[in-house]
Structures are given as C-alpha cells and as structure tokens.
Write an enzyme that holds these catalytic residues in place. Structure first.
Site, short mmCIF file in Angstrom:
data_model
loop_
_atom_site.label_atom_id
_atom_site.label_comp_id
_atom_site.label_asym_id
_atom_site.label_seq_id
_atom_site.Cartn_x
_atom_site.Cartn_y
_atom_site.Cartn_z
N HIS A 32 0.85 -1.19 0.00
CA HIS A 32 0.00 0.00 0.00
C HIS A 32 0.89 1.24 0.00
O HIS A 32 1.57 1.51 0.99
CB HIS A 32 -0.92 -0.02 1.22
CG HIS A 32 -1.93 -1.12 1.16
ND1 HIS A 32 -2.32 -1.85 2.26
CD2 HIS A 32 -2.61 -1.61 0.11
CE1 HIS A 32 -3.22 -2.74 1.87
NE2 HIS A 32 -3.42 -2.62 0.58
N GLU A 71 1.37 3.77 2.85
CA GLU A 71 1.86 3.32 4.16
C GLU A 71 3.38 3.41 4.21
O GLU A 71 4.10 2.42 4.28
CB GLU A 71 1.34 1.90 4.43
CG GLU A 71 -0.17 1.91 4.59
CD GLU A 71 -0.82 0.51 4.51
OE1 GLU A 71 -2.06 0.47 4.52
OE2 GLU A 71 -0.10 -0.48 4.47
N HIS A 73 2.87 -3.29 7.03
CA HIS A 73 1.83 -2.32 6.66
C HIS A 73 1.82 -1.14 7.63
O HIS A 73 2.49 -1.16 8.66
CB HIS A 73 0.45 -2.98 6.69
CG HIS A 73 0.16 -3.84 5.51
ND1 HIS A 73 -0.69 -3.46 4.52
CD2 HIS A 73 0.65 -5.07 5.17
CE1 HIS A 73 -0.75 -4.43 3.61
NE2 HIS A 73 0.05 -5.41 3.98
N GLU A 79 1.31 -4.32 11.41
CA GLU A 79 0.70 -3.00 11.25
C GLU A 79 1.40 -2.00 12.16
O GLU A 79 1.46 -2.21 13.37
CB GLU A 79 -0.78 -3.05 11.64
CG GLU A 79 -1.62 -4.00 10.79
CD GLU A 79 -2.09 -3.38 9.49
OE1 GLU A 79 -1.70 -2.22 9.22
OE2 GLU A 79 -2.84 -4.05 8.75
ZN LIG Z 1 -1.85 -1.79 4.34
#
Ligand SMILES: [Zn+2]
EC number: 3.4.17.24
Length: 1127
Positions: free
Chosen positions: A785, A788, A882, A967
């Site tokens: 992504h 990010e 992420h 994350e």
């Molecule tokens: Zn992500």
C-alpha cells in the site's frame, strides 16, 4: 432525580407482584382483590378497563402512578409486559368517547399513559390498534384553551409518534397544524405546555411525509423566527429547554433537502451563527451550541469540488485495454484502511459474532490447488542464488561478486561512475548531478543560478533539483556546491546516489524534479514528539470559520494557486501574496491548491492513478511564506469517516532552511489539527457522497523558506533503490551474502527489488555449504500500500540491521536466509497513490489469483513462494509490513483456525481441533522486547473479506504457519515507554530491528517444541490454553468516541431524558395554580407543598377543576401566527 422515591410511606421491599397485591388490598375495594392466580397488577389493569365509576378508576390510576413512580423503570417494563399500555389505551378510548369527557379522570390517565408510553417502544402501534390516536388528537383540539389538558394530550401524542405510521396518521389528520399553532413567540406563560407542543411537533416530524408537509407549509421559516424570538427575549436564559426543542424541530425539518434549502434561503445559517456566538459567551447555554453547529453543518450548501473530473490526473494505459478508455466506474465504497482492519467500525460494534469470520473449518484447513502449473516455477531458480553459489571466491580478496546478470542497471551505473564505496566527504564533484535545466517547466522566474555565496533555502525550491540524467559539462552545479558547503551526513544516504537512482525511476508524469527532503535525506529529530493535545471545541471553531465563508463572501479570495493539470499555475511566484505549492515529484500528491482567505488554503488531493478515490496520502512543497504567521491548510477531499488526526496525530514538515542549518528532520507539525465531515461533494459524481476535511495550522519559522508537508514520513522508490545500493556497498562480501535482484518489472517498467541476505559459509567445504543451503527461509515484504510509508521505514530498520555487525544480526544470518521484497508496489509509491497500483486495484486483494500482466509483483512474489514450496523450502516466517491509520501501536495479524472458529460462533468444538500454537511465539516475544508493540492489539482471525491478502493466502496456500501482517501506526503509542508519543522514523526503524530479533526466540522455541511434540503431543493444547486469555478481538475502534461529532449526518440530536418527561408530567399534576411554576421553583418545592402535591395526586377529585384564565396578547409585531390559543 424526582422526589417521589424519597417518600417513606411507599418504601416497599417486595416484588412488584406483591406490591400490586398490597396496594390492591390497601387502597382498592376488597371486592376487587385478586381472583385466583392473577397478580394484583393484572387485577388492577383489568379493573381499570372495566371500572364504571369515577372514584375507583381514579384510585386505580393513583395506585398505578405511585407504584410506577416509586421504583426504577423495571416496574414500568413489567407493567408493559402485562398489558399495561393496552389497558391504559382502552381506558382512554372509553373515557374520551363519552359525550363530555371527564378530565378528572382523563388528566391522570393521560399523564400515566405518557410515562408508560415513553418506555414502551411499541406504544404507537398499540395506540393505532386500540384506535386511540385520533381520539387523543380530538381531545387536544377540543381543549386547546386548557393549558394542562393540552400539555397532557401533547405528551401522549408525542409518545405515540414512536411509530412513524402513527406520526403520519396524525399528520394526515391535521395534527401538524393543530400542534404547530400551539407554539407561541416568547412568553412567560404556560411554558410547560409550550414545550410539550414543540416536543410533540418534533416527534411528528419523524415521518418523512410530515417533514415534507411542514416544509411546504413554511414551518422552517416560522421555526427560525420562533427560535430567534425565544433567543432574543430570554436574557436570563430561563427557557433553554424550549430553545433546544425548537432546534430539535429544525433538525427534523431539515432531514429532507427541501428543508435544508429552506433553512439556507431563510437566512437560517446566519441566524444560527449569530445566536450561537452569543450562546458561547454564557456557560449555561452550552447545550444549545452543539445542536446549532450541527444544524449549520447539515444545511451548509453542498459544493462540488472545483475539478474537471473526479478521475485521477494520472492515467496509465493498461495492457489489453484501449488507451483512451476511461477506467470503469469505481467502487463507490471507500476502502478500509489497511488490509486487516474492519472497514466500518460502527457497524461491527456490539455484534455478538462477526459474519466476516470464516466459520467453515474444512475451508480453513483445506489447501487450494496452486493457481499455475508447476512447470512455470522454474523461472524462479534464479532468485535463490545462495543455493547455487559455490563461494569459490571466499578465500580471495576480490570484491563482491556482481557478475550476475540479474544485477540491476543501477549497479552498472554506479560502477562506471568510479565509486564502489560510498564516502560522501571524499566523493568528488563529478557527479551525475547538474544544475537547473532551463527548459524544465516551472523555471520561469528567470532567477537562474544564485550566486554561490548567497545560497538560501528559497534557492532550493525543488525546481532547482533535477534528476534529469542528461550529462552536462563539468561546470560544478549548485547542488555540488551545496554539498561541499553544508556536507551531508545522513547515514545510509547519499544525495548523489539518490539523484542517480531517481533518474532511472519511471513515472506517469515523467518527473524531472526532486523533492529536497528525499534528495538531502532525513534524520529523526533529537527529541521525542508528544501527541498533540486537542483543544476543547477545536472542531467547532473550525466549523465557525467555515460558516463565515458563506456569511462574509467579501473575504473570499478563491484563487487557484496550484493545479497539477495546468502547468502555468505550477509553482509560479506570481501570486505575491500567496503561498506557492508544488507536487510534481516522486510520491508527491497534491492536485490543486486554492487560496481561500488571506491565510487559508483549500487543498485537493489527487485520486489514485486510473481511479477516482483513495484520497489520503499527501506530500507537497510549499514556499513563499512569512515567518510566524499561522496559515490554515484544509485538505478537503479526504474519504475516511474518522482519523487519528482527531487523536493527537500531526502531519510532518521538512524545512529546507532548517536542513541547511544542520537539522535535516521531518518533524511533526500543525496546531488545531482536526478531521471532520465537510460540505463538499464530487465534481461530477453523486451529490450524496461527501468528503472530510483534515485541517491544520502551520506557523513557519522562517521567512521565504521552502517547506514540505506530508501525511507521513515520505520514503520514495528512488530512496529504496539508493538505500539498497548503499547497503550493498557497506557489507563485507566475504562474510555477508547480499544480493539484490529484480523480482520482475512493474507495469510502468520499474524493477521490483528482491534482496537475499544470509551469512556466507565460513568455508567452501561441503559441510558449510550444506548448512547454508538448509537454513530456513524468512520472507519479508512491505509497501504493497503506497500510502503506508511507515512500512518502508520499518523495512529500512530491518534491512540495515540484517546487514549490520550486531552479534544478533550475525546469528540471524547464520540461522536463516532472508528473502526480502521491500516494495511490492513501486508504481503506486512513485506516483503518489495511496492504496492502489496503476490498474486502480488494491494489490493486497490480488493474492488469490494475481494477474501476471496487471499485478506482476504479486504474481511473481506468489510464484516465488510456490517455488520455495516446491523445493521443500517453505518459509518458516512470512511477514508483510503495513501501516495503520486508525489505531495506535504496532501489532501483528496472524492466522489461526481455532481462534477463528471460536470467534465466529461456529458450533464446532474447538477443543477437538489440533493446531500448532507456534504462531504466537513472535508476537509474544515482540511484546517483551519491542516498546511500540502491543500484544493485546494482535489477532489471529481469518476473515472472508481478507482471504485474498498476502497473510491469508501465504498461510493457507503455502502452509506457512507464521504468516503475518505487521501494522505500524501512523500516530503513536498508548502503552509502554512510548506512551503519548508520536512515532518517528527512529521508532519505526527500531521496530524493524525488533522484528528480526524476535526471530531468534523462534528458532529456540521451534527446537524445544519439536522435542516436546515427540514426547507429549498434548502439550500443544495446554500451551494454547495458557495463552488464550490474552487473546482479544480488536476489531472495535480503540479510540473513545470523538469529543465532537465528526459525522453530522448521523442525526446527533441528544435523546430527551426520560426523567425529563416524567418531571414535566408530574409538574403538570402537582401544580394547582392557573399559572405554571418555573422549573427552578419546582425544584425548590418545600416539604409542605410536596405533601400537598402528593395528596393532590392521590385524591385529585378533592382538588377543584383547574381553571385556566386564557389571555390573549399581541405578538409583539412579529409575523408569527402561532400560539394563538395559549399566549
Ligand atoms: Zn496496508
């Protein structure tokens, strides 16, 4: 709150049933005592419907009222369950039908019905069934001159309106009109009845048909006038509840667009704005402010974004699709924020089980067939050079073997540049850098090259930093002089190398300009940065400022100062009074900047390429500022419903001036940071789609600085390329096997790097080579992504640690072979997209069946994993890095059959499921060693909506037990030593280090675990159980509700307090004088009068019929035809 509960003669201890019996025998004629098994209450209710004489009916009503007033709502609920509402309705219908309704009975009956009905959600339907609705309306019509009777009828009608059909029925029978006429301009008389009328009107307006009728009849205008009148004539703030109730009616009438339009057309915004300003000055009026603010926001006219199209400015012709075809209609639903987060937090709250969880054990356990034939996997042999390398050069002194044909072009470039090692201080000035090319667009100010001795921040506007690879003469460039003068001292960063890398980066807009921070490099600031404190009511303040745009149009400048689509507006310093903006550089995202008011700018973000949504990431240059002046920036086309910007997070800023003075830091910046829904809508799309504003105010430190603002610490593809180059040149090739290869090319033709890191064998003996070739694989990926960027900083930490001489790193290299794809979506990163790749798709939803042409990096990453599988080298660990925008801390998502089945509420007995609990080892270790990490935020659930993510596919299809998403927050931590701090790149890099360190424990545990399995297989479950208590489903938002309403469309009008209606009803009962008492006085009612009022309730027939003295008073010249009965 009400005073009845204190009465000693009604302190019962038994159950309600007993109470009923007791009261029955005590107060009602003995002949009416409970027959058989019926409870006393049921007898009372039955008698109520059949009683013929007034006195017994009154007695029953009194007993019921006392009973219900004395306790909590439980008693009323019990009474409702026993048919209490029906009994009261039936009694009402019977009494009301008589030729001359007896209000001695009706008044207490209506009062009781209001109290009970208020707690019976089905009262409206019951009233319709009992045919009590219209008779009550008739009673009201017949008694509008009797304030107390009117109030009683109004309360009952109000509770009937809990059913929309009942409200509509009343509307069809002139109910709106009758009730509306009862609302007078400001008066000191019958305030209770006035309030009852306004509340009843608001209740009737729950029906759309009634709202339409009300708007058509001009109620909006009349309500505004009423509100203004009550506001103006209430200097001592004695009628706040009435003013609040009027706002409630306005809220109801503006549920339809015609109502909102009417409010604006009638000057409602201005009226609400100005009345609210005076409310702000008085503490007691706080309750009026928020409803008024929400009303203004709700009615503020919708404004389409000033764009030619909602589609991204950047389009990329996709293979297999005609170039001129616009991308298909986009999915209107906004993507959730990160791959493993539930999209709509509100919707999932309170649900017992999550429908999204996979509950089918067989599906969870099955391994799907590979998505491609085995023969195709041969192409990935090249990506395991360590397995085939003979390390014959181990004993020689030669440089790292870079003869592999997979080496990137970059290597060649750097080698031909004559620099095999980076040493900035020593590096000669014959770099590929050059000075500004005059043909570069935007270089229009004619300033040219500034004199050498007067280099200032404003000279380093990005236009001067060109990445063009055209070689120029040996004339030393400004950049060279800059580097010589100021030196650059960022570890693992070389500006010249960066420039060379950037020259090879392929972008849709063909960037030729570098952003200074990427070129110059970034160091974390010296001190930690706390989360920003949120001032009370900052959103309210911002909304007031927004409303002023409508009220003071003369202040509006409305000048476009930057437009990505219009080169003539880009960065030209013509706007002398205005800031200059620019974003046409790698990772840049700013589509348009509009100078709104003197120090305020609306900024519009570009959608992801080939797409019309995903506005979140931003990165742009701003210059031409004055020092120490607050500038307000509004990013007006954000899409998410909430943001960590409401919880202490700030954007980041980089100042060229500061960098030149030795502080090359991205720092958190911005005051009055606030995120809320605005009144903009797409330029072409649906009007109902709305956007959110991220607003923040920046006070720049220096005059005429060049600054950069970003959503989060930028990390470009060129930065990765140059970083890998620096790393490769920093390692000792005799000890460390470091190989950068290209996994594949992206759609735009950029190589996607794959890095192999492991320890070289200690000798070229067969034994050492064998040890190397049997090391387990750890596969790490990041930045699928593009928005990010935190994931890239974590990855930077991982890469640097793995290449370091740290003893743990050495051990890890000897234990594992690391296969790292640091940027799975280079094209997205380069072009400044937030979520997608160039095909407008989220690449982390393509893992199930990736398209080799449209999602090449995913296709080949998966192919490479298949290959590892096919040669018996299934990774021990897979982790995809992420960033998370709605939660704090760093945490892992993993995959567990047992936990998923258990959480899904499946009937399968999870105790019988056998599962290796090894997936918990890494999070457990990280919880111990990584300060930013939060074990409690981790979960291991397999959601159906996530079945195409890397984590789930690698777990299910490759059989990788430890398959994770890591994350990292954009904001900061709410636990541990970093509690209350925003994360910086230092903490993110540290997280990358800690993740590597946690792999050590895994190795130990794996061995230990294997031994245990042999002797005692049951320990698997024991271990699991020990940990289960710490498991927590963290789907719910970890933030408390925002202090201010972000979403005004969720009608946020405060629910009226139940006790409020009770005390109003009781006030209507106890008051015997024709003029009602003030609420204030009522609270101060003396013990004596309280006893008297109690008596009046018990024996109302002893009290004379109320005599109302209706007077008429002129409407003070106001054009309000209301209140003609009561005022
Ligand atoms: Zn992500």
């Amino acid at each position: 709150m009400h005073h009845y509960s204190k009465r000693s003669n009604f302190t019962w201890n038994g159950t309600l049933k007993e109470l009923g019996n007791y009261s029955c025998s005590e107060r009602v004629r003995p002949s009416m005592a409970a027959p058989g098994s019926s409870s006393g209450l049921e007898v009372l209710l039955s008698t109520l419907q059949n009683a013929g004489d007034i006195e017994s009916t009154l007695n029953i009503l009194n007993v019921l009222d006392e009973l219900l007033s004395a306790g909590t709502d439980r008693r009323i609920t019990y009474m409702i369950s026993k048919g209490g509402s029906e009994a009261l309705l039936s009694a009402l219908v019977t009494t009301a039908r008589s030729f001359s309704p007896n209000f001695t009975i009706l008044l207490p009956l209506l009062h009781l019905l209001a109290k009970v009905g208020h707690r019976d959600r089905r009262i409206g339907m019951k009233a319709e069934k009992a045919e009590a609705v219209l008779p009550t309306l008739t009673l009201l019509k017949q008694n509008v001159k009797h304030a107390r009777r009117t109030a009683a009828c109004l309360w009952v009608l109000q509770v009937f309106c809990s059913s929309v059909t009942t409200a509509t029925l009343l509307g069809q029978n002139r109910g709106l009109d009758v009730i509306f006429r009862l609302i007078p301009p400001h008066t000191t008389r019958h305030k209770r009845t006035v309030k009852a009328a306004i509340d009843a009107l608001a209740a009737l307006l729950c029906s759309k048909a009634n709202v339409r009728a009300a708007v058509a009849n001009g109620y909006v205008s009349a309500l505004l006038k009423l509100y203004e009148d009550w506001h103006n004539k209430d200097p001592n703030n004695e009628t706040i509840p009435i003013r609040l109730a009027l706002l409630h009616c306005l809220h109801q009438t503006t549920h339809c667009s015609a109502g909102r339009d009417a409010l604006v057309a009638q000057g409602g915004i201005s009226l609400l704005y100005h009345t609210t300003q005076t409310c702000l000055a008085s503490k007691g009026l706080e309750s009026l402010v928020d409803p008024a603010v929400q009303l203004m926001r709700k009615c503020y006219p919708k404004c389409p974004l000033p764009l030619t199209s909602d589609q991204s400015v950047y389009t990329f012709p996709l293979p297999g699709r005609p170039a001129d075809t616009a991308p298909g209609p986009q999915d209107v639903s906004v993507e959730d924020d990160s791959d493993d987060d539930i999209g709509n937090e509100e919707a999932d709250c309170g649900k017992e089980y999550d429908d999204d969880l996979e509950s089918d054990v067989n599906k969870l356990r099955s391994r799907p067939e590979p998505d491609r034939p085995l023969e195709q996997l041969g192409q990935y042999v090249r990506l395991c050079p360590e397995l085939h390398h003979d390390f014959q050069d181990l004993d020689s002194d030669s440089e790292v073997d870079s003869s592999s044909d997979e080496e990137g072009l970059l290597n060649e470039d750097f080698r031909t540049d004559g620099r095999s090692r980076v040493n900035l201080r020593d590096s000669p000035s014959h770099s590929p850098l050059e000075h500004p090319v005059s043909t570069v667009e935007g270089d229009q100010d004619g300033k040219g090259e500034p004199p050498e001795n007067h280099l200032q921040a404003c000279d380093f506007h990005s236009h001067f930093l060109s990445s063009s690879s055209v070689k120029q003469d040996s004339h030393p460039s400004m950049v060279d002089r800059l580097l010589e003068k100021h030196g650059a001292c960022i570890p693992h960063h070389d500006p010249r190398m960066y420039t060379a890398a950037a020259a090879l980066t392929k972008s849709i807009p063909e960037y030729s300009i570098l952003a200074f921070p990427d070129f110059w490099g970034h160091l974390p600031p010296q001190s930690k940065e706390p989360m920003a404190g949120r001032k009370p009511n900052v959103q309210r303040k911002k909304v007031f400022e927004d409303v002023q745009r409508l009220l003071n149009p003369e202040d509006i400048i409305d000048e476009v100062v930057f437009d990505l689509e219009d080169p003539s507006s880009q960065g030209s310093p013509d706007h002398s009074d205005s800031l200059s903006f620019f974003s046409k550089f790698e990772c840049g995202n700013l589509r348009k900047a509009v100078h709104v008011r003197s120090h305020e700018y609306d900024l519009i973000l570009n959608a992801d390429a080939n797409c019309s949504q995903h506005h979140q990431w931003f990165y742009f240059e701003v210059s031409g500022m004055a020092a120490n002046v607050p500038y307000r920036f509004n990013i007006i086309n954000c899409e998410k419903a909430n943001s960590q910007f409401n919880y202490g997070m700030q954007p980041v800023l980089y100042s060229v001036r500061e960098a030149l003075e030795g502080r090359p830091n991205w720092v958190r910046t911005g005051t009055e940071v606030c995120y809320y829904r605005n009144s903009f809508c797409p330029s072409r799309g649906q009007k109902s789609t709305s956007f959110y504003t991220l607003t923040f105010t920046v006070t720049f430190k220096h005059n005429e600085d060049v600054c950069y603002l970003a959503y989060h610490y930028p990390y470009t593809y060129s930065a990765l390329q140059s970083h890998l180059q620096v790393l490769q040149q920093s390692v000792d090739p005799r000890k460390l096997f470091f190989r950068q290869q290209s996994l594949c090319n992206t759609l735009a033709g950029n190589p996607c790097p794959l890095v192999t890191i492991t320890a070289c064998p200690s000798s070229k003996s067969w034994k050492d080579l064998h040890q190397l070739r049997n090391r387990p694989c750890v596969v790490l990926t990041a930045r699928v992504h593009p928005g990010e960027s935190n994931a890239s900083w974590v990855m930077k930490g991982t890469l640097e640690f793995l290449c370091s001489s740290d003893p743990v790193a050495e051990t890890l290299r000897e234990a594992y072979i690391f296969k790292i794809i640091p940027m799975l979506n280079p094209d997205g990163v380069i072009n400044g997209t937030h979520r997608c790749s160039l095909n407008g798709e989220d690449l982390n939803r393509q893992w199930m069946k990736p398209d080799p042409v449209l999602s090449p990096t995913i296709y080949h990453a998966k192919g490479f994993l298949y290959y590892l599988n096919s040669i018996g080298r299934t990774p021990l660990v897979f982790c995809d890095y992420h960033g998370h925008s709605r939660k704090k801390n760093v945490f892992l998502y993993g995959c567990s059959v047992k936990e998923t089945v258990w959480q899904s509420g499946s009937a399968v007995n999870t105790a019988t499921l056998k599962e290796d609990p090894g997936y918990r080892t890494i999070p457990k270790t990280l919880d111990r060693i990584a300060p930013a990490f939060s074990f409690n935020s981790c979960n291991y659930l397999v959601e159906k909506s996530r079945e195409a993510t890397a984590r789930v596919v690698v777990w299910r299809e490759m059989g990788v037990l430890r398959s994770y998403t890591m994350e990292s927050t954009y904001n900061g931590c709410d636990q541990g030593v970093f509690k209350g701090m925003q994360t910086g790149t230092g903490e993110l890099e540290e997280m990358g280090v800690k993740f590597c360190q946690s792999l050590l424990s895994l190795r130990r545990n794996t061995m230990l675990y294997n031994r245990r399995v042999i002797s005692q297989p049951t320990l698997i479950n024991l271990d699991d159980n020990l940990l289960d208590h710490k498991s927590r489903n963290c789907f719910e938002d970890d933030e408390p509700p925002c202090a201010e309403e972000i979403e005004y469309l969720n009608d946020s009008f405060p629910e009226p307090n139940r006790n409020y209606l009770d005390s109003e009803v009781n006030g209507n009962t106890s008051n015997t004088s024709e003029e009602e008492e003030d609420d204030e006085e009522e609270h101060q009612i003396t013990g004596k009068s309280r006893r008297r009022s109690m008596k009046s309730r018990l024996y109302p027939h002893l009290i004379g019929q109320e005599t109302l003295n209706i007077k008429r008073s002129p409407c003070n010249g106001m054009n309000i035809s209301n209140g003609q009965y009561l005022s």
